[in-house]
Design a protein around this motif. Sequence first.
Motif, PDB file in Angstrom:
ATOM      1  N   ASN A 179      -5.569  -3.526  -7.187  1.00 15.15           N
ATOM      2  CA  ASN A 179      -6.492  -4.785  -6.863  1.00 15.15           C
ATOM      3  C   ASN A 179      -6.825  -4.483  -5.493  1.00 15.15           C
ATOM      4  O   ASN A 179      -6.099  -5.383  -4.550  1.00 15.15           O
ATOM      5  CB  ASN A 179      -5.929  -6.157  -7.291  1.00 15.15           C
ATOM      6  CG  ASN A 179      -6.731  -7.180  -7.194  1.00 15.15           C
ATOM      7  OD1 ASN A 179      -8.087  -7.160  -7.328  1.00 15.15           O
ATOM      8  ND2 ASN A 179      -6.423  -8.427  -7.854  1.00 15.15           N
ATOM      9  N   ARG A 180      -7.865  -4.199  -5.043  1.00 17.14           N
ATOM     10  CA  ARG A 180      -8.134  -4.025  -3.718  1.00 17.14           C
ATOM     11  C   ARG A 180      -8.590  -5.280  -2.867  1.00 17.14           C
ATOM     12  O   ARG A 180      -8.966  -6.115  -3.294  1.00 17.14           O
ATOM     13  CB  ARG A 180      -9.358  -3.016  -3.499  1.00 17.14           C
ATOM     14  CG  ARG A 180      -9.772  -2.521  -1.961  1.00 17.14           C
ATOM     15  CD  ARG A 180     -10.932  -1.804  -2.048  1.00 17.14           C
ATOM     16  NE  ARG A 180     -11.502  -1.505  -0.538  1.00 17.14           N
ATOM     17  CZ  ARG A 180     -12.457  -1.252   0.011  1.00 17.14           C
ATOM     18  NH1 ARG A 180     -13.149  -0.321  -1.053  1.00 17.14           N
ATOM     19  NH2 ARG A 180     -12.607  -1.009   1.280  1.00 17.14           N
ATOM     20  N   VAL A 181      -7.744  -5.394  -1.658  1.00 19.64           N
ATOM     21  CA  VAL A 181      -8.065  -6.651  -0.854  1.00 19.64           C
ATOM     22  C   VAL A 181      -8.957  -6.203   0.108  1.00 19.64           C
ATOM     23  O   VAL A 181      -9.054  -5.251   0.788  1.00 19.64           O
ATOM     24  CB  VAL A 181      -6.857  -7.054  -0.303  1.00 19.64           C
ATOM     25  CG1 VAL A 181      -6.932  -8.204   0.826  1.00 19.64           C
ATOM     26  CG2 VAL A 181      -5.633  -7.414  -1.303  1.00 19.64           C
ATOM     27  N   TYR A 182     -10.174  -7.086   0.506  1.00 23.01           N
ATOM     28  CA  TYR A 182     -10.911  -6.843   1.642  1.00 23.01           C
ATOM     29  C   TYR A 182     -10.795  -7.866   2.542  1.00 23.01           C
ATOM     30  O   TYR A 182     -10.088  -8.922   2.512  1.00 23.01           O
ATOM     31  CB  TYR A 182     -12.413  -7.190   1.051  1.00 23.01           C
ATOM     32  CG  TYR A 182     -12.671  -6.097  -0.057  1.00 23.01           C
ATOM     33  CD1 TYR A 182     -13.513  -4.871   0.359  1.00 23.01           C
ATOM     34  CD2 TYR A 182     -12.584  -6.354  -1.231  1.00 23.01           C
ATOM     35  CE1 TYR A 182     -13.750  -4.018  -0.629  1.00 23.01           C
ATOM     36  CE2 TYR A 182     -12.795  -5.371  -2.428  1.00 23.01           C
ATOM     37  CZ  TYR A 182     -13.552  -4.114  -2.006  1.00 23.01           C
ATOM     38  OH  TYR A 182     -13.866  -3.177  -2.981  1.00 23.01           O
ATOM     39  N   TYR A 183     -11.173  -7.795   3.809  1.00 21.73           N
ATOM     40  CA  TYR A 183     -11.000  -8.445   5.071  1.00 21.73           C
ATOM     41  C   TYR A 183     -12.384  -8.785   5.516  1.00 21.73           C
ATOM     42  O   TYR A 183     -13.357  -7.996   5.717  1.00 21.73           O
ATOM     43  CB  TYR A 183     -10.177  -8.096   5.876  1.00 21.73           C
ATOM     44  CG  TYR A 183      -8.718  -7.768   5.359  1.00 21.73           C
ATOM     45  CD1 TYR A 183      -7.871  -8.980   5.556  1.00 21.73           C
ATOM     46  CD2 TYR A 183      -8.140  -6.691   4.709  1.00 21.73           C
ATOM     47  CE1 TYR A 183      -6.558  -8.993   5.105  1.00 21.73           C
ATOM     48  CE2 TYR A 183      -6.943  -6.730   4.256  1.00 21.73           C
ATOM     49  CZ  TYR A 183      -6.188  -8.020   4.313  1.00 21.73           C
ATOM     50  OH  TYR A 183      -4.864  -7.785   3.899  1.00 21.73           O
ATOM     51  N   ASP A 184     -12.633  -9.884   5.793  1.00 23.22           N
ATOM     52  CA  ASP A 184     -13.982 -10.410   6.402  1.00 23.22           C
ATOM     53  C   ASP A 184     -13.855 -10.217   8.109  1.00 23.22           C
ATOM     54  O   ASP A 184     -13.027  -9.838   8.439  1.00 23.22           O
ATOM     55  CB  ASP A 184     -14.784 -11.809   6.071  1.00 23.22           C
ATOM     56  CG  ASP A 184     -13.595 -13.008   6.348  1.00 23.22           C
ATOM     57  OD1 ASP A 184     -12.823 -12.808   7.681  1.00 23.22           O
ATOM     58  OD2 ASP A 184     -13.680 -13.998   6.166  1.00 23.22           O
TER      59      ASP A 184
END
Length: 497
Positions: A32-37
């Motif tokens: 479950n890939r986590v992205y970062y803004d």
Amino acid sequence: MSLLGIDIGTTNLKVGLFNRDGNLIDVRTAPNRVYYDKHSFPYYEPAVLVESVIGLIKELQEQSTHEIETIGITSMAESGLLVNQETGEYISPILPWFDRRTNKIADQLRLEIDEIDRFKKTGIKHSYKHGLAKILWLKEAGYQIKKGVKWLSTADLIAFHLTKVVATDYTLAARTYVYRIDTKEWDESFIQKCGLDKELFPEVKASYEPVGEVSEGFDDYGIKEGTPVIVAGHDHVCAALAVGVVTPQVVLDSIGTAETLVGSVAERTITEEDYRSGLNFGVHVLPNRLFWMGAIQSSGGSIEWLRNLLADDKLSYDRLLYLLEGVDHQPTGILYFPYITGSGVPMPDTDVNGAFIGLKASHSKEDVIKAVLEGLSYEFEWMRNTVEKILSTKLDQITSVGGGTKNRHWMQLKSNVSNCPITIPEINEATLMGAAMLAGLAKGIYQDEADMLDVIDQIKKEEIQPNSSLYKKYKNVYQNGYLKLQDPIRQIYTNNE
């Protein structure tokens, strides 16, 4: 026939097929890939998450001859997003439960509420994690909360994608902080006080009630139109169900980086004493019950910390277990207080630090390793005793799952300290299985709750028995050492503020 379980976890997405007897037929997993803004805030991309889950189901069914009869979806608790119910458009990204962008708003809200009153209504303590803080942050950040927009958990999102129906279950609704578990309804007056509309929130159903049926267009993925779908709810509670932890005398001990205890109690009024305990409460996935939950913040985390500390290249698990083989069965005489990331139930304190007391030059590396396991066992016993007092019931049956159960030295220590047998079920995917079996109950594959629990009771188990003579020695250390030093240790950090 087969039951499909879907688990939306913090780090992994899982789908699993089970037969009526609870046996795992097949399972598929994806990260479950986590992205970062640009502000380094974490988020999940809803389209990616949905596509990943549907892709896993397709992959599973391409290798299966089993027809899916019913679908149960479980997930992490507080992660959620805004969705337009009418168009299906994702209005916001998915904000994870661990996202701290909401700290400031949560702190502001704390000044405006009666925390004990909110706890009596919701069963949970105020936190940056909850859905309310996330919604208020999104509103402040300019996300448009118009008519038709709904707040959904990640389990609700998958159910919505499959059925086009917007709904959630009791266990996930309560993690918004605006759902009352005492009356089982959205707290409309509090929602309005927060500048929101009750219509933002979905219909709430029991975890064993279908939210809808699979809509057309999923045949190519191995899911027939009309297949019932349930939101099975909170992942920890689904796991507890799968191993039969549904009566007040039994507690689930789920051991990972943190150690989570989950149990059940008959539905009752939530009190100020419950608030003081540090426990969380919620509506159970089965009728006429509440669940309670507490955590040891750094359980497996203490062992990881020690492994890094004792070797330049991280002490291997095999080496750690080998060292424990040669340790004397008697108490080490060392007290370890496992507060390297603060403490939880029964005395929550983010400022307290961990400690070793009683070290001697004669103590070996092996003694220190065992002392850490003893300290974790004392902390577990303190929580167990606290829950017994609050719930006025004997908690004398422990069911353990998770990576920590592989360390049988730890399990035996815990049994000796508590003087309780510890049951270790032979099950690898408890959370998935709990969701799948609730779906089976909703579908009528199980005649009733008793029929389902009878199936669960047939799961193979290993049982570890306590040593009564060692229990007496550990009881003395626990009562006269571990408990008596709690206040002095905490006062060190209070006095240094």
